[in-house]
Write an enzyme that holds these catalytic residues in place. Structure first.
Site, PDB file in Angstrom:
ATOM      1  N   HIS A  55     -13.036  -7.613 -22.367  1.00 14.75           N
ATOM      2  CA  HIS A  55     -13.968  -6.654 -22.166  1.00 14.75           C
ATOM      3  C   HIS A  55     -14.282  -6.406 -20.625  1.00 14.75           C
ATOM      4  O   HIS A  55     -14.467  -5.256 -20.031  1.00 14.75           O
ATOM      5  CB  HIS A  55     -15.341  -6.918 -22.930  1.00 14.75           C
ATOM      6  CG  HIS A  55     -16.351  -6.016 -23.271  1.00 14.75           C
ATOM      7  ND1 HIS A  55     -17.348  -5.666 -22.010  1.00 14.75           N
ATOM      8  CD2 HIS A  55     -16.498  -4.985 -24.177  1.00 14.75           C
ATOM      9  CE1 HIS A  55     -17.969  -4.657 -22.378  1.00 14.75           C
ATOM     10  NE2 HIS A  55     -17.620  -4.316 -23.545  1.00 14.75           N
ATOM     11  N   SER A  63     -19.772   0.890 -23.879  1.00 13.29           N
ATOM     12  CA  SER A  63     -19.131   0.035 -22.997  1.00 13.29           C
ATOM     13  C   SER A  63     -18.397   0.737 -21.976  1.00 13.29           C
ATOM     14  O   SER A  63     -17.966   0.207 -20.944  1.00 13.29           O
ATOM     15  CB  SER A  63     -18.576  -1.346 -23.597  1.00 13.29           C
ATOM     16  OG  SER A  63     -19.532  -2.095 -24.118  1.00 13.29           O
ATOM     17  N   ASP A  96     -20.609  -9.096 -17.388  1.00  8.86           N
ATOM     18  CA  ASP A  96     -19.719  -8.911 -18.513  1.00  8.86           C
ATOM     19  C   ASP A  96     -19.059 -10.137 -18.913  1.00  8.86           C
ATOM     20  O   ASP A  96     -19.787 -11.276 -18.664  1.00  8.86           O
ATOM     21  CB  ASP A  96     -18.562  -7.637 -18.165  1.00  8.86           C
ATOM     22  CG  ASP A  96     -18.280  -6.782 -19.226  1.00  8.86           C
ATOM     23  OD1 ASP A  96     -17.857  -7.298 -20.201  1.00  8.86           O
ATOM     24  OD2 ASP A  96     -18.430  -5.597 -19.126  1.00  8.86           O
TER      25      ASP A  96
END
Length: 743
Positions: free
Chosen positions: A206, A531, A140
């Site tokens: 994220h 996600s 990620d």
């Protein structure tokens, strides 16, 4: 800026590309990946092998040395290098020992209440000692280890199996006993990290969000400015986290992603969670498919996001059969942000508005009335594009914009707030930079009419509130759908998990929206996308593995699929949207029966699909030589998959196919299972035999599923059914979907 919001803004500009590529130039060297299969113990130095091959291909040893970017060699044999297109096509691709050569592409990045909504409470039964030895890897944007969700109080040293490392910078360490590994890969140096921020750190948010969703500890009282308040926690709070930063501002480069897999597999992780993806490619030219296959050989399950290109059919990403592909669903909590007009009318929108306006009413205008006549702009005035509005006409006012990007413009001009209309996804709430909300185009017309009907239009925007979502769970409108073309008879996505409006940990190195004009730094943020769904399944898979450490990746995947909760599909796609259903981690601990799949089964499927894999079979370390040495892949799909999908050809309406399956008893003692079938009009499902008797654990029994029928309505494009195997304690559910392209 919220990842899904970025993608939606790109869609509006008709730039919704699955991958980012550069213009072709036959005389320009660009990064390619050379994939050579398994790491071989009989080769002393893979680096020398790679260097020699590259030198031979380029014809200049010095240039070859400077052209190579990275040698993979811990788990995956291959290298990345800058090549001319003709070198990749006419030289390297035909060298002995090379499976594939493909250009490097850039993929894109694709909670509190969510676990409770799944029926997975905080005090659920846990195998804490084994759970603390589970390592969940995330490929990620990195991780911010200082988040409260990664506090390591009470954690002992990393498990003895851990072989990874932690990037350090002076006195800085990106790890502790909770986040035990942190590495970064920026092989082409396409982005120079901020000199004040260690490159391994998550500056996007994220990666921190996904890591805490999968395995963050319990943190009470987490919220976003009082919105979505509750206990933030991951699926396996006692598990360890290993972060592999492969995504940067430009996106996630193939060669970095493959390097992340190469390291994670060798480091000894148990689950790999990948919330990124792009357009499906041949399995031997897709770093996620390649990396996840090598992970599979080491007993590691890879969980991937399905993509955010819904509700359109044929958009699903990460479709290799050995990948666990996750769609996104809603929970029973959503966020509404209301507007009240001066005429007393209230309009409800969807947004994350953290601001509380001080006045009861503010002047209200729109793009046309606030137009900057002296400017030299070619933007859309109604959409409040940059440069189209006058600061004097905006300052202190709430502005209505026909579009979804007006809040940054209004913020810069000193506006009091922004109302944006769009064909919006009502199941997703985006954060706003100013006091603002997103409303439907129809409600936008009402506001426009009100503004034009009076000389003193007024409005106020209220802070977001949490409301009950009575339609949950439903597949999120943005979630990508099948069918997929690489293995047409494999149903993708596989399963669904919460992915809309998920509160989870965030990084201090980014603001709430990521906009340069935003000053709000938060510990927890609300984000949406597959996600966010992906780490829910990663956490659930780790939870199952903590009770069944010896189960194969396919067995864990099967347990979660066959015990999932069926969903009422009101959105486009039926099982092409939801897969087997929404995860139920507690039920998955005791599935009764599982569909197991060996590595040889996957290779047999590839052979059936026509892949030329003689070199591949040899180079992945198999003792077998070619496709004829593997068991015949029988049936329409050729794989012992936990779902059944028949993909007809264009204009085809008759249905006739057989699917072969084998179930393994993972229950205790003797058991008798009987099949029950649910069929739609036009489809017959026959299970032969319809009774399976098991005498001992891990005994296997095979059966056949026969599909017969015909599409009776000309415009219908799918038939959805199912069958379940049940004994006195277990229900093993298998969806059946027949799809034909629209006529």
């Amino acid at each position: 800026m919220n990842t899904l919001k970025k993608l939606l803004l790109v869609t509006v500009l008709n730039l919704n590309l699955h991958v980012i590529t550069s213009a072709s130039n036959d005389n320009e060297r660009k990064p390619y990946i050379v994939y050579m299969g398994e790491v071989r113990e009989d080769i002393i130095s893979l680096t020398n092998v790679h260097n020699n091959l590259l030198s031979e291909a380029i014809g200049d040893e010095t240039l070859a040395r400077t052209s190579k970017l990275h040698s993979y060699g811990r788990s995956i044999n291959g290298f990345a290098a800058r090549l001319l297109p003709r070198e990749s096509k006419t030289i390297i691709a035909y060298k002995k020992g090379v499976i594939s050569v493909f250009p490097n592409k850039v993929q894109r990045l694709l909670t509190t209440r969510s676990w409770d909504f799944l029926g997975f409470p905080e005090k659920v039964k846990r195998n804490n000692q084994i759970e603390s030895n589970i390592i969940v890897a995330l490929l990620d944007t990195g991780v911010w280890v200082e988040s409260p969700s990664f506090n390591d109080d009470g954690f002992g040293p990393p498990p003895s199996k851990w072989k990874g490392k932690c990037a350090t910078d002076g006195n800085f360490s990106a790890c502790n006993n909770k986040v035990i590994g942190a590495q970064y890969f920026n092989l082409d140096s396409i982005e120079v990290p901020n000199e004040n921020t260690p490159p391994v750190v998550d500056v996007d948010g994220h990666g921190t969000h996904t890591a805490s969703t999968a395995a963050g500890i319990s943190v009470k009282g987490a919220s976003l400015y009082g919105i979505a308040e509750g206990t933030a926690r991951g699926g396996v709070p006692s598990a360890r986290i290993a972060s592999y930063k492969v995504c940067w501002n430009v996106g996630c480069q193939d060669m970095d992603t493959l390097a992340g897999f190469d390291a994670a597999i060798a480091d000894g992780v148990d689950i790999i969670s990948v919330s990124l993806g792009g357009q499906p490619r041949s399995f031997f030219e897709d770093p996620i498919a390649i990396g996840s296959f090598h992970a599979l050989k080491k007993g590691i399950l890879t969980v991937c996001a399905a993509g955010n290109d819904g509700p359109y059919l044929g958009t699903v990403s990460n479709v290799a059969p050995w990948i666990f592909t996750v769609a996104a669903s809603t929970t029973d909590r959503k966020f509404e942000t209301d507007v009240k007009l001066g005429n007393g009318e209230k309009i409800s929108g969807a947004a994350i508005n953290t601001f509380t306006l001080k006045k009861e009413m503010y002047p209200l205008t729109n793009g046309e009335q606030a137009q900057n006549f002296s400017g030299d702009s070619y933007g859309n005035i109604s959409a409040c594009d940059y440069g189209t509005l006058s600061k004097n006409k905006v300052k202190g006012k709430i502005v209505y914009c026909l579009g979804k990007g007006g809040d940054s413009t209004i913020n810069e001009l000193g506006g009091a707030g922004t109302i944006m209309s769009m064909e919006y996804f009502e199941d997703v709430a985006f954060p706003t930079l100013t006091p603002g909300t997103y409303i439907s185009v129809q409600d936008g017309l009402k506001i426009d009419n009100y503004i034009n009907s009076t000389k003193s239009a007024q409005a106020v925007i209220y802070k977001s509130r949490t409301v009950n979502n009575i339609n949950a769970p439903s597949v999120a409108s943005f979630s990508s759908r099948g069918p997929q073309q690489l293995s047409p008879h494999i149903l993708k996505p596989d399963i669904t998990a919460p992915g809309a409006n998920i509160l989870a940990a965030y990084t201090k190195y980014s603001t709430l929206t990521g906009d340069v004009g935003d000053k709000r730094v938060v510990n927890y943020n609300v984000e949406s996308g597959t996600s966010m769904a992906c780490p829910h399944v990663s956490g659930a898979a780790a939870y199952v593995k903590s009770f069944h450490p010896n189960w194969s990746p396919a067995a864990i995947k099967s347990a979660l699929m066959t015990t999932s909760n069926s969903m009422k599909i009101k959105a486009v796609g039926a099982e092409l949207a939801s897969g087997s259903g929404e995860i139920n981690p507690i039920k998955a601990l005791h599935p009764g029966l599982v569909y197991d799949i060996t590595n040889d089964n996957y290779i047999s499927l590839l052979c059936k699909q026509g892949y030329n894999i003689t070199d591949f079979i040899r180079l992945i370390g198999s003792k077998k030589k070619n496709c004829s040495d593997f068991p015949l892949a029988r049936g329409a799909d050729g794989l012992n998959y936990p779902s059944i999908h028949m993909h007809l050809k264009d204009q085809e309406s008759d249905i006739s196919a057989a699917f072969y399956r084998t179930l393994t008893n993972v229950g205790i003692g003797k058991s008798v299972y009987k099949a029950r079938v649910k069929t739609p009009k036009g489809l017959s499902i026959t299970v032969v035999p319809n009774i399976l008797r098991f005498d001992k654990p891990y005994q296997k029994k095979s059966f056949k599923v026969i599909l017969k029928g015909k599409f009776v309505r000309e415009k219908s494009w799918y038939l959805s059914g199912s069958f379940v195997w049940g004994d006195s304690k277990h229900i093993v559910k298998t969806p059946v979907l027949v799809y034909r392209p629209s006529i």
